[in-house]
Design an enzyme around this catalytic site. Structure first.
Site, PDB file in Angstrom:
ATOM      1  NE  ARG A   1      -2.937  -8.072  -3.340  1.00 47.03           N
ATOM      2  CZ  ARG A   1      -2.966  -7.052  -4.184  1.00 47.03           C
ATOM      3  NH1 ARG A   1      -3.832  -7.053  -5.189  1.00 47.03           N
ATOM      4  NH2 ARG A   1      -2.130  -6.042  -4.065  1.00 47.03           N
TER       5      ARG A   1
ATOM      6  NE  ARG B   1      -6.768   1.086  -8.667  1.00 50.74           N
ATOM      7  CZ  ARG B   1      -5.967   0.387  -7.870  1.00 50.74           C
ATOM      8  NH1 ARG B   1      -5.955   0.631  -6.575  1.00 50.74           N
ATOM      9  NH2 ARG B   1      -5.176  -0.549  -8.360  1.00 50.74           N
TER      10      ARG B   1
ATOM     11  CE  LYS C   1      -0.508  -0.830  -9.133  1.00 52.01           C
ATOM     12  NZ  LYS C   1      -0.698  -2.285  -8.969  1.00 52.01           N
TER      13      LYS C   1
ATOM     14  N   GLY D   1       0.802  -1.224   0.000  1.00 52.62           N
ATOM     15  CA  GLY D   1       0.000   0.000   0.000  1.00 52.62           C
ATOM     16  C   GLY D   1       0.834   1.272   0.000  1.00 52.62           C
ATOM     17  N   GLY D   2       2.067   1.162  -0.501  1.00 51.47           N
ATOM     18  CA  GLY D   2       2.915   2.358  -0.600  1.00 51.47           C
ATOM     19  C   GLY D   2       3.488   2.821   0.727  1.00 51.47           C
TER      20      GLY D   2
HETATM   21  P1  ADP Z   1       3.878  -1.538  -2.209  1.00 43.86           P
HETATM   22  O1  ADP Z   1       4.055  -3.002  -1.939  1.00 43.86           O
HETATM   23  O2  ADP Z   1       3.782  -0.722  -0.960  1.00 43.86           O
HETATM   24  O3  ADP Z   1       2.800  -1.226  -3.210  1.00 43.86           O
HETATM   25  P2  ADP Z   1       5.929  -1.397  -4.257  1.00 43.86           P
HETATM   26  O4  ADP Z   1       7.233  -2.025  -4.008  1.00 43.86           O
HETATM   27  O5  ADP Z   1       4.962  -2.135  -5.132  1.00 43.86           O
HETATM   28  O6  ADP Z   1       5.263  -1.074  -2.849  1.00 43.86           O
HETATM   29  O7  ADP Z   1       6.113   0.058  -4.846  1.00 43.86           O
HETATM   30  C1  ADP Z   1       5.011   0.937  -4.993  1.00 43.86           C
HETATM   31  C2  ADP Z   1       5.378   2.116  -5.855  1.00 43.86           C
HETATM   32  O8  ADP Z   1       6.531   2.822  -5.327  1.00 43.86           O
HETATM   33  C3  ADP Z   1       5.789   1.764  -7.283  1.00 43.86           C
HETATM   34  O9  ADP Z   1       4.672   1.611  -8.128  1.00 43.86           O
HETATM   35  C4  ADP Z   1       6.646   2.958  -7.649  1.00 43.86           C
HETATM   36  O10 ADP Z   1       5.819   4.073  -7.961  1.00 43.86           O
HETATM   37  C5  ADP Z   1       7.384   3.295  -6.353  1.00 43.86           C
HETATM   38  N1  ADP Z   1       8.687   2.600  -6.258  1.00 43.86           N
HETATM   39  C6  ADP Z   1       8.945   1.438  -5.624  1.00 43.86           C
HETATM   40  N2  ADP Z   1      10.242   1.052  -5.759  1.00 43.86           N
HETATM   41  C7  ADP Z   1      10.853   2.002  -6.519  1.00 43.86           C
HETATM   42  C8  ADP Z   1      12.193   2.184  -7.055  1.00 43.86           C
HETATM   43  N3  ADP Z   1      13.173   1.300  -6.827  1.00 43.86           N
HETATM   44  N4  ADP Z   1      12.418   3.294  -7.798  1.00 43.86           N
HETATM   45  C9  ADP Z   1      11.426   4.174  -8.055  1.00 43.86           C
HETATM   46  N5  ADP Z   1      10.160   4.068  -7.590  1.00 43.86           N
HETATM   47  C10 ADP Z   1       9.862   2.995  -6.839  1.00 43.86           C
END
Ligand code: ADP
Length: 447
Positions: free
Chosen positions: A290, A336, A236, A163-164
């Protein structure tokens, strides 16, 4: 095939799963909190069980209550949807121990891929391209050493993140101590573990993810990619399929790499591999074990019902087709729609006094909302997904514009005006956006 499935979720996804079950001739059990007694998924299900008070921790995250509901109603399987317990390996294990099928991968696969550190290791070994990164970090000094090795900028992430949350960027050494401490504190507050690690931070990537399906017999297919670069706070907002940044040969190339990796890992059921894409290169970020919120755009383009496939795979069926059978038709976009103030993003729960969803060719609305429904304040603010499909990206954009115009939601504020603004921007129309574009655009509008 299962006779009865318990849907361990609420809102539009509960309804989405109910629809798949109905079309497969499977009976459904809804579970709900006291706050959701009047929800649409509860009304439509064959049976409904109240599993606790409004707070998620007491209801939708209440594992014993959900499993008891399945036993009492005689459900053969549980579909967890997304969010809540969908990526909780302990829950999957408990479900299976009670002789009930968990519709998803097994607990070991969920543990391996749910932890970003072990997932990166498995991904690398399976041949997926990944960003440079560190193992678990134990101190600020260690973080500084790794950042030196990897090169700035870097991002510190929680190994159990989602969730960021629990992500902090550092552009130079002076920012490391704060990024490390903050990421660890956020992880401690939100996740089971406060362990953090580091990755190279890419500055202008797109977020491109691959949808896969894998059965229990080792057959793996990919259903192409989704571009989810339109984000706010790493969440997103609009997704599209296919990605305007890829051509057919790039799609086939990453698709083959992903299929081989998934077969090597031995993963089973539906899943999504998330990548960052920059300068023609993919970097694996994480795998979601999932169903994803944005799965309908893939369904629109491929004609495959991903929820039905999840159910069939969990019941032990073979994939009914090969990669060559998958055809990608046209273009799909999803918005969304949240019950939020479109300027401040403050959630806006309350009573829906009037509701009219758009329709017509190529328009799909997944939502639990009806006129007179009261959105409870306890859960996620997403109230609808608007999905359009058309022959080309331009036609899909025109269709999206008209569908957004048709949407009537009265009584609460929604993010529809934000979507209308985004899709009117030249950068969006020309598909010239990366993961930072939306935030930059919104900043430029403040004055
Ligand atoms: P979560 O599991 O919290 O969703 P993610 O690892 O999927 O975290 O990352 C979510 C968002 O964070 C990505 O879609 C991107 O926008 C940003 N992000 C994550 N890792 C990186 C990275 N190494 N460089 C740049 N942006 C990143």
């Amino acid at each position: 095939m299962f006779e009865k499935i318990l849907i361990a979720n609420r809102g539009e996804v509960a309804l989405r799963i109910h629809r798949a079950c109905r079309e497969m001739g499977i009976r459904t059990v809804a579970v709900h909190s006291e706050a959701d007694a009047n929800a649409m998924h509860v009304r439509l299900a064959d049976e409904a069980v109240c599993i606790g008070p409004a707070r998620s921790a007491d209801s939708y995250l209440n594992k014993p209550a959900i499993i008891s509901a399945a036993i009492i109603t005689g459900a053969d399987a549980i579909h967890p949807g997304f969010g809540f317990l969908s990526e909780n390996a302990d829950f999957a294990e408990m479900v299976e121990k009670h002789g009930i099928t968990f519709i998803g991968p097994n607990a070991a696969q969920m543990r391996l891929l749910g932890d970003k550190i072990t997932a990166r290791k498995a991904a690398k070994e399976a041949g997926l391209p990944i960003t440079e990164g560190s193992p678990a970090l134990n101190s600020v000094d260690e973080a500084k050493q790794w950042a030196q090795k990897i090169g700035y900028p870097i991002i510190i992430k929680a190994k159990d993140g989602g969730g960021g949350k629990g992500m902090k960027i550092a552009f130079d050494e002076s920012q490391i101590a704060e990024a490390y401490t903050m990421a660890k504190a956020e992880a401690k507050a939100s996740f089971p573990s406060d362990v953090v690690y580091m990755e190279k931070y890419l500055q202008h990537p797109r977020h491109i993810e691959m949808q896969i399906l894998a059965d229990k017999f080792g057959n793996v297919i990919h259903l192409g990619e989704r571009d989810c670069s339109i984000q706010r706070n790493n969440q997103k907002v609009i997704e599209e399929c296919p990605s305007p940044a890829l051509n057919q040969s790039q799609r086939e190339e990453i698709g083959e790499i992903v299929r081989k990796a998934i077969a090597k890992i031995g993963y089973c059921n539906a899943g999504t591999l998330e990548f960052l894409y920059e300068n023609g290169k993919f970097y694996f970020m994480e795998m979601n074990t999932r169903l994803q919120v944005e799965h309908p755009i893939t369904e629109a383009v491929t004609g495959i019902d991903i929820v039905k496939e999840q159910i069939r795979i969990a019941a032990g069926a073979q994939l009914g087709y090969t990669q060559e059978d998958i055809k990608f038709n046209g273009h799909a976009i999803e918005c969304r729609i949240n019950a939020e103030d479109p300027q401040t993003f403050i959630p806006c729960p309350g009573k829906i006094t009037e509701w009219h969803a758009p329709g017509g060719l190529g328009v799909r609305v997944d939502s639990e909302i009806y006129s007179g429904y009261t959105i409870p304040p306890y859960y996620d603010s997403m109230i609808a997904k608007l999905i359009v499909h058309a022959g080309t990206r331009n036609a899909a954009l025109m269709r999206l514009r008209r569908a957004l115009e048709e949407f009537v939601i009265m009584g609460v504020k929604t993010t529809i005006p934000l979507h209308q603004e985004i899709i009117a921007q030249p950068e969006y129309i020309d598909a010239q956006y990366d993961i930072h574009w939306l935030e930059k655009f919104m900043k430029s509008q403040e004055k």
